[in-house]
Design a protein around this motif. Structure first.
Motif, PDB file in Angstrom:
ATOM      1  N   THR A 191     -95.913 -31.460 -11.438  1.00 32.13           N
ATOM      2  CA  THR A 191     -96.544 -31.325 -10.137  1.00 32.13           C
ATOM      3  C   THR A 191     -97.984 -31.790 -10.244  1.00 32.13           C
ATOM      4  OG1 THR A 191     -95.152 -29.423  -9.615  1.00 32.13           O
ATOM      5  CG2 THR A 191     -97.110 -29.722  -8.294  1.00 32.13           C
ATOM      6  N   TYR A 192     -98.389 -32.594  -9.292  1.00 29.52           N
ATOM      7  CA  TYR A 192     -99.755 -33.100  -9.247  1.00 29.52           C
ATOM      8  C   TYR A 192    -100.493 -32.421  -8.105  1.00 29.52           C
ATOM      9  CZ  TYR A 192     -97.882 -36.720 -12.279  1.00 29.52           C
ATOM     10  OH  TYR A 192     -97.270 -37.381 -13.309  1.00 29.52           O
ATOM     11  N   SER A 193    -101.741 -32.106  -8.331  1.00 27.80           N
ATOM     12  CA  SER A 193    -102.590 -31.505  -7.310  1.00 27.80           C
ATOM     13  C   SER A 193    -103.635 -32.546  -6.914  1.00 27.80           C
ATOM     14  CB  SER A 193    -103.263 -30.253  -7.853  1.00 27.80           C
ATOM     15  OG  SER A 193    -104.072 -29.673  -6.868  1.00 27.80           O
TER      16      SER A 193
ATOM     17  N   GLU B 218    -106.629 -33.664  -3.846  1.00 25.02           N
ATOM     18  CA  GLU B 218    -107.437 -33.236  -2.710  1.00 25.02           C
ATOM     19  C   GLU B 218    -107.669 -34.429  -1.808  1.00 25.02           C
ATOM     20  OE1 GLU B 218    -110.951 -31.129  -3.763  1.00 25.02           O
ATOM     21  OE2 GLU B 218    -109.806 -29.419  -4.513  1.00 25.02           O
TER      22      GLU B 218
ATOM     23  N   ASP C 233     -96.301 -29.468  -0.896  1.00 23.19           N
ATOM     24  CA  ASP C 233     -97.049 -28.360  -0.301  1.00 23.19           C
ATOM     25  C   ASP C 233     -98.434 -28.846   0.101  1.00 23.19           C
ATOM     26  OD1 ASP C 233     -97.318 -25.539   0.365  1.00 23.19           O
ATOM     27  OD2 ASP C 233     -98.761 -25.454  -1.269  1.00 23.19           O
TER      28      ASP C 233
ATOM     29  N   SER D 183    -102.183 -27.186   1.544  1.00 19.70           N
ATOM     30  CA  SER D 183    -102.934 -25.981   1.890  1.00 19.70           C
ATOM     31  C   SER D 183    -104.390 -26.353   2.126  1.00 19.70           C
ATOM     32  CB  SER D 183    -102.816 -24.928   0.784  1.00 19.70           C
ATOM     33  OG  SER D 183    -103.367 -25.423  -0.416  1.00 19.70           O
TER      34      SER D 183
ATOM     35  N   THR E 197    -105.672 -29.330  -0.072  1.00 15.74           N
ATOM     36  CA  THR E 197    -105.102 -29.383  -1.406  1.00 15.74           C
ATOM     37  C   THR E 197    -103.631 -29.721  -1.256  1.00 15.74           C
ATOM     38  OG1 THR E 197    -106.671 -27.743  -2.210  1.00 15.74           O
ATOM     39  CG2 THR E 197    -104.696 -28.118  -3.549  1.00 15.74           C
TER      40      THR E 197
ATOM     41  N   GLN F 252     -99.986 -30.586  -3.064  1.00 16.11           N
ATOM     42  CA  GLN F 252     -99.140 -30.533  -4.248  1.00 16.11           C
ATOM     43  C   GLN F 252     -98.049 -31.590  -4.047  1.00 16.11           C
ATOM     44  OE1 GLN F 252     -99.703 -28.516  -6.919  1.00 16.11           O
ATOM     45  NE2 GLN F 252    -101.526 -27.804  -5.876  1.00 16.11           N
TER      46      GLN F 252
ATOM     47  N   ARG G 106     -94.906 -34.180  -6.295  1.00 14.26           N
ATOM     48  CA  ARG G 106     -94.175 -34.503  -7.521  1.00 14.26           C
ATOM     49  C   ARG G 106     -93.688 -35.938  -7.395  1.00 14.26           C
ATOM     50  NH1 ARG G 106     -88.937 -34.822  -6.393  1.00 14.26           N
ATOM     51  NH2 ARG G 106     -88.105 -33.654  -4.661  1.00 14.26           N
TER      52      ARG G 106
END
Length: 93
Positions: free
Chosen positions: A38-40, A42, A75, A77, A86, A88, A90
């Motif tokens: 999983t990559y986060s 911004e 995701d 948020s 932010t 999320q 994949r």
């Protein structure tokens, strides 16, 4: 030092040999399978990003090298006191 003994838990499967269970767990490696990473990321709130969206991003770092990541957003948020989201994501297949 405590002694660790491996044993097969057969309460949820019919396989009782540890070697059989181990072979199944390692079989994905033979086919090139790997756990999802999983990559986060911004991004500014001006981008209308939603789960399910796809994004292609060029990245360059010591671990990944230079390559394009083809991602699927899982995701999103944010908060009312920030202009950033932010995200999320994949890699998509």
């Amino acid at each position: 030092m405590p002694l660790l003994i491996q044993s097969a838990d057969t309460t949820h499967t019919t396989a009782s040999e540890l070697a059989t269970l181990r072979q199944y767990a390692q079989s994905g490696i033979a086919y090139g399978a790997y756990p999802d990473e999983t990559y986060s990321i911004e991004a500014g709130e001006e981008y209308p990003v939603r789960p399910g969206d796809q994004a292609d991003m060029w990245v360059e770092d010591d671990f990944l090298g230079e390559r394009m990541l083809k991602l699927k957003v899982t995701d999103v948020s944010g908060s009312s006191d920030s202009d950033w989201l932010t995200i999320q994501a994949r890699e998509r297949s």
